[in-house]
Scaffold this motif. Structure first.
Motif, PDB file in Angstrom:
ATOM      1  N   PRO A 191       0.804  -1.230   0.000  1.00  0.00           N
ATOM      2  CA  PRO A 191       0.000   0.000   0.000  1.00  0.00           C
ATOM      3  C   PRO A 191       0.835   1.279   0.000  1.00  0.00           C
ATOM      4  CG  PRO A 191      -0.932  -1.609   1.508  1.00  0.00           C
ATOM      5  CD  PRO A 191       0.390  -2.149   1.077  1.00  0.00           C
ATOM      6  N   VAL A 192       1.914   1.279   0.800  1.00  0.00           N
ATOM      7  CA  VAL A 192       2.772   2.467   0.872  1.00  0.00           C
ATOM      8  C   VAL A 192       3.413   2.741  -0.477  1.00  0.00           C
ATOM      9  CG1 VAL A 192       4.893   3.399   1.861  1.00  0.00           C
ATOM     10  CG2 VAL A 192       3.227   2.296   3.331  1.00  0.00           C
ATOM     11  N   TYR A 193       3.909   1.703  -1.140  1.00  0.00           N
ATOM     12  CA  TYR A 193       4.617   1.912  -2.403  1.00  0.00           C
ATOM     13  C   TYR A 193       3.676   2.291  -3.542  1.00  0.00           C
ATOM     14  CZ  TYR A 193       9.202   0.960  -0.618  1.00  0.00           C
ATOM     15  OH  TYR A 193      10.388   1.062   0.067  1.00  0.00           O
ATOM     16  N   PHE A 194       2.420   1.875  -3.494  1.00  0.00           N
ATOM     17  CA  PHE A 194       1.450   2.359  -4.465  1.00  0.00           C
ATOM     18  C   PHE A 194       1.153   3.843  -4.229  1.00  0.00           C
ATOM     19  CE2 PHE A 194       0.302  -2.166  -5.263  1.00  0.00           C
ATOM     20  CZ  PHE A 194       0.380  -2.130  -6.650  1.00  0.00           C
ATOM     21  N   VAL A 195       1.119   4.253  -2.976  1.00  0.00           N
ATOM     22  CA  VAL A 195       0.929   5.677  -2.664  1.00  0.00           C
ATOM     23  C   VAL A 195       2.094   6.509  -3.210  1.00  0.00           C
ATOM     24  CG1 VAL A 195       0.848   7.369  -0.788  1.00  0.00           C
ATOM     25  CG2 VAL A 195      -0.532   5.295  -0.651  1.00  0.00           C
ATOM     26  N   ILE A 196       3.324   6.015  -3.031  1.00  0.00           N
ATOM     27  CA  ILE A 196       4.507   6.721  -3.532  1.00  0.00           C
ATOM     28  C   ILE A 196       4.446   6.863  -5.046  1.00  0.00           C
ATOM     29  CG2 ILE A 196       7.017   6.622  -3.774  1.00  0.00           C
ATOM     30  CD1 ILE A 196       7.028   5.074  -1.079  1.00  0.00           C
ATOM     31  N   SER A 197       4.103   5.783  -5.732  1.00  0.00           N
ATOM     32  CA  SER A 197       3.993   5.815  -7.186  1.00  0.00           C
ATOM     33  C   SER A 197       2.958   6.848  -7.623  1.00  0.00           C
ATOM     34  CB  SER A 197       3.597   4.427  -7.711  1.00  0.00           C
ATOM     35  OG  SER A 197       3.458   4.446  -9.113  1.00  0.00           O
ATOM     36  N   GLY A 198       1.846   6.901  -6.930  1.00  0.00           N
ATOM     37  CA  GLY A 198       0.811   7.881  -7.242  1.00  0.00           C
ATOM     38  C   GLY A 198       1.291   9.304  -7.062  1.00  0.00           C
ATOM     39  N   MET A 199       2.095   9.548  -6.009  1.00  0.00           N
ATOM     40  CA  MET A 199       2.634  10.884  -5.769  1.00  0.00           C
ATOM     41  C   MET A 199       3.578  11.311  -6.888  1.00  0.00           C
ATOM     42  SD  MET A 199       1.660  12.589  -3.042  1.00  0.00           S
ATOM     43  CE  MET A 199       3.081  13.591  -2.588  1.00  0.00           C
ATOM     44  N   VAL A 200       4.426  10.386  -7.345  1.00  0.00           N
ATOM     45  CA  VAL A 200       5.361  10.700  -8.425  1.00  0.00           C
ATOM     46  C   VAL A 200       4.599  11.067  -9.699  1.00  0.00           C
ATOM     47  CG1 VAL A 200       7.167   9.758  -9.921  1.00  0.00           C
ATOM     48  CG2 VAL A 200       7.223   9.291  -7.475  1.00  0.00           C
ATOM     49  N   ILE A 201       3.574  10.287 -10.022  1.00  0.00           N
ATOM     50  CA  ILE A 201       2.778  10.557 -11.224  1.00  0.00           C
ATOM     51  C   ILE A 201       2.044  11.894 -11.107  1.00  0.00           C
ATOM     52  CG2 ILE A 201       0.779   9.791 -12.568  1.00  0.00           C
ATOM     53  CD1 ILE A 201       1.609   6.907 -11.917  1.00  0.00           C
ATOM     54  N   LEU A 202       1.429  12.151  -9.961  1.00  0.00           N
ATOM     55  CA  LEU A 202       0.650  13.377  -9.767  1.00  0.00           C
ATOM     56  C   LEU A 202       1.518  14.626  -9.891  1.00  0.00           C
ATOM     57  CD1 LEU A 202      -2.035  14.751  -9.000  1.00  0.00           C
ATOM     58  CD2 LEU A 202      -1.376  14.461  -6.592  1.00  0.00           C
ATOM     59  N   THR A 203       2.656  14.636  -9.218  1.00  0.00           N
ATOM     60  CA  THR A 203       3.530  15.807  -9.260  1.00  0.00           C
ATOM     61  C   THR A 203       4.072  16.048 -10.663  1.00  0.00           C
ATOM     62  OG1 THR A 203       5.378  14.415  -8.481  1.00  0.00           O
ATOM     63  CG2 THR A 203       4.197  15.719  -6.827  1.00  0.00           C
ATOM     64  N   THR A 204       4.356  14.967 -11.387  1.00  0.00           N
ATOM     65  CA  THR A 204       4.866  15.117 -12.757  1.00  0.00           C
ATOM     66  C   THR A 204       3.801  15.687 -13.684  1.00  0.00           C
ATOM     67  OG1 THR A 204       6.368  13.238 -12.438  1.00  0.00           O
ATOM     68  CG2 THR A 204       5.924  13.912 -14.705  1.00  0.00           C
ATOM     69  N   ILE A 205       2.576  15.208 -13.563  1.00  0.00           N
ATOM     70  CA  ILE A 205       1.492  15.705 -14.415  1.00  0.00           C
ATOM     71  C   ILE A 205       1.252  17.194 -14.180  1.00  0.00           C
ATOM     72  CG2 ILE A 205      -0.992  15.595 -14.829  1.00  0.00           C
ATOM     73  CD1 ILE A 205      -0.813  12.565 -14.404  1.00  0.00           C
ATOM     74  N   ILE A 206       1.191  17.606 -12.916  1.00  0.00           N
ATOM     75  CA  ILE A 206       0.977  19.029 -12.606  1.00  0.00           C
ATOM     76  C   ILE A 206       2.115  19.876 -13.175  1.00  0.00           C
ATOM     77  CG2 ILE A 206       0.772  20.738 -10.763  1.00  0.00           C
ATOM     78  CD1 ILE A 206      -0.508  18.529  -9.048  1.00  0.00           C
ATOM     79  N   PHE A 207       3.348  19.399 -13.022  1.00  0.00           N
ATOM     80  CA  PHE A 207       4.520  20.116 -13.529  1.00  0.00           C
ATOM     81  C   PHE A 207       4.441  20.297 -15.054  1.00  0.00           C
ATOM     82  CE2 PHE A 207       8.744  19.768 -15.491  1.00  0.00           C
ATOM     83  CZ  PHE A 207       9.350  20.903 -14.979  1.00  0.00           C
ATOM     84  N   VAL A 208       4.150  19.222 -15.770  1.00  0.00           N
ATOM     85  CA  VAL A 208       4.120  19.275 -17.229  1.00  0.00           C
ATOM     86  C   VAL A 208       3.018  20.191 -17.738  1.00  0.00           C
ATOM     87  CG1 VAL A 208       3.680  17.910 -19.320  1.00  0.00           C
ATOM     88  CG2 VAL A 208       5.158  16.990 -17.528  1.00  0.00           C
ATOM     89  N   VAL A 209       1.857  20.147 -17.110  1.00  0.00           N
ATOM     90  CA  VAL A 209       0.708  20.934 -17.566  1.00  0.00           C
ATOM     91  C   VAL A 209       0.898  22.423 -17.286  1.00  0.00           C
ATOM     92  CG1 VAL A 209      -1.757  21.356 -17.187  1.00  0.00           C
ATOM     93  CG2 VAL A 209      -0.918  19.010 -17.394  1.00  0.00           C
ATOM     94  N   CYS A 210       1.515  22.760 -16.167  1.00  0.00           N
ATOM     95  CA  CYS A 210       1.515  24.154 -15.696  1.00  0.00           C
ATOM     96  C   CYS A 210       2.844  24.889 -15.861  1.00  0.00           C
ATOM     97  CB  CYS A 210       1.107  24.203 -14.216  1.00  0.00           C
ATOM     98  SG  CYS A 210      -0.519  23.525 -13.877  1.00  0.00           S
ATOM     99  N   PHE A 211       3.932  24.196 -16.196  1.00  0.00           N
ATOM    100  CA  PHE A 211       5.256  24.830 -16.197  1.00  0.00           C
ATOM    101  C   PHE A 211       5.851  24.822 -17.596  1.00  0.00           C
ATOM    102  CE2 PHE A 211       9.850  25.082 -15.530  1.00  0.00           C
ATOM    103  CZ  PHE A 211       9.947  26.091 -14.589  1.00  0.00           C
ATOM    104  N   ASN A 212       6.251  26.009 -18.086  1.00  0.00           N
ATOM    105  CA  ASN A 212       6.910  26.157 -19.388  1.00  0.00           C
ATOM    106  C   ASN A 212       8.348  26.592 -19.136  1.00  0.00           C
ATOM    107  OD1 ASN A 212       7.931  27.355 -21.841  1.00  0.00           O
ATOM    108  ND2 ASN A 212       5.835  27.397 -22.615  1.00  0.00           N
TER     109      ASN A 212
END
Length: 455
Positions: A191-212
């Protein structure tokens, strides 16, 4: 006409107050590092327990495997930092490394816990190595992105906020560990490692969408020009130009800062990688219960980052580094005297956490101050070479100390290296920050000059 000029000048004062951060830009640029640090927080605490309890390895062998990520990083981080300096794409220099590395890591991270559940050591090691390689491809570029988009005078504040965001991610994962990892001999870590994976994906998506990246780099150059910083000094210190790299005095300062980095991580990483075993052996904490003590230190760091960054901006990074190292030494010594766990231990871990936070936000910007426009990634690689060299050695050495001398000696080990780290800082002559007084004076001169021109 005069009123129009005054209005424009007053608007400039409101919009060009560069002694503070561009918060939108700073938050976005910290997200990739925050995502990666959620993994490292769990790595230092949980991987040693897996190696010891699931696979039956001793403390020295566990220390060797804990150094594996740093052995890989010793080569990968300088390489990826250098390559990101040379890359030229429409997405920027650092963004391609961040996107590719983070998404591959997110796919691999859950497999570590799955291999542990299956008690399959070859699979465990293979997935772990691949995950570490994926994370190494974007760690240096993501850190180098901060000075790329932040004016020199406020880089300590930006680095502090970078560390603060990483601490937020660390607290989140520590709480997840304390909740999701039961106090049993061989808990399920999936469960912990699935949470970590989700955090990595979420932060990357926000970065790509909002940062130029190219747009933000250009904005940083405009803001630096408004501060009166010449173009050749925008990305580095006042010594100016390529001469920085061949100036013997500056190279000595760089070497001294790197020695401090090495000794600091000899102390800090020994504590972070050995704490879960120390808490188990000395204080009798099982499962994820150790995480609450680490949470106190991480929260203390989180609260301390911005105030200590302000201190660095006013008294300089060098003096602030002394403060942080002294706090680390005192925290280690006081914890080593606590042979049984009691609430007062939280105070000593908080002191140690403030110390590590303080040093972490000063030493990297000191190195970047000595870099030039095209070498930020390479100098970031130097920083990681020094830090990872320490983190290759210290898990093995501190593991041997715990196994053959005694677990209770871990914090004396940490205090010794923190104290030694003070020595090279004494010889640093370059790489300190522009103080806020310097910044305000430059900004006032810029505004006066452009008001006279009627701009």
């Amino acid at each position: 006409m005069q009123e129009a000029v005054q209005t424009k000048a007053s608007r400039a004062k409101k919009t060009r107050s560069l002694t503070s951060l561009d918060w939108r830009r700073t938050i976005l640029v910290t997200l990739p590092f925050m995502g990666a640090l959620t993994f490292w927080q769990a790595y230092d605490g949980l991987i040693p327990l897996m190696l010891k309890n699931t696979f039956g390895l001793g403390d020295t062998a566990t220390g060797f495997f804990m150094a594996l990520d740093n052995i890989l990083a010793l080569f990968m981080l300088p390489l990826t930092g250098y390559l990101s300096d040379k890359l030229d794409t429409k997405w920027g220099r650092r963004t391609p490394f961040i996107v590719v590395g983070s998404l591959i890591a997110a796919l691999l991270i859950p497999m570590i816990a799955i291999a542990n559940t299956w008690k399959n050591l070859p699979l465990f090691m293979a997935v772990l190595v691949l995950t570490l390689l994926a994370l190494s491809t974007y760690r240096a570029p993501s850190v180098a992105l901060m000075p790329d988009v932040t004016p020199r005078p406020v880089r300590s504040k930006a680095d502090a906020f970078n560390s603060l965001m990483a601490a937020v991610g660390g607290v989140f994962i520590l709480v997840a560990i304390s909740v999701l990892v039961p106090a049993v001999d061989n808990p399920d870590y999936r469960p912990v490692y699935f949470v970590i994976s989700g955090m990595v994906i979420l932060t990357t998506i926000i970065f790509v969408v909002c940062f130029n990246e190219p747009k933000e780099v250009a904005a940083m150059h405009r803001e630096s020009a408004e501060l009166g910083i010449p173009e050749e000094e925008i990305d580095a210190s006042d010594e100016g130009g390529k001469e920085r790299e061949t100036n013997p005095a500056i190279r000595r300062s760089l070497l001294c800062v790197l020695v401090c980095v090495f000794l600091y991580f000899m102390s800090q990483n020994a504590i972070s990688s050995g704490f879960s075993r120390y808490a188990d052996a000395v204080w009798g904490m099982q499962g994820g219960s150790y995480a609450m003590v680490q949470t106190a230190a991480t929260l203390a760091a989180l609260v301390a980052y911005m105030p200590m960054a302000s201190v660095a901006c006013h008294i300089g990074r060098k003096r602030t580094t002394y403060i942080g190292l002294v706090f680390m030494v005192l925290g280690c010594v006081l914890i080593s005297l606590s042979t049984t766990f009691s609430p007062v231990v939280y105070l000593w871990t908080i002191l140690f956490g403030i110390g590590t936070a303080t040093v972490s936000l000063t030493i990297y910007p000191m190195i970047v101050e000595l870099a030039s426009t095209q070498t930020t990634g390479r100098y970031t690689g130097y920083y990681y070479t020094a830090s990872m060299a320490a983190q290759v050695i210290t898990p093995i050495l501190s593991g041997a100390v715990m196994q053959f001398v005694g677990y209770a000696q871990l914090y004396l080990y940490g205090a010794t290296f923190a104290a030694l780290a003070i020595v090279p800082v004494l010889f640093v002559r370059h790489g300190d920050t522009l103080t806020m007084g310097d910044v305000r004076e430059r900004q006032a001169n810029w505004e006066a000059e452009h008001t006279e021109k009627g701009e």
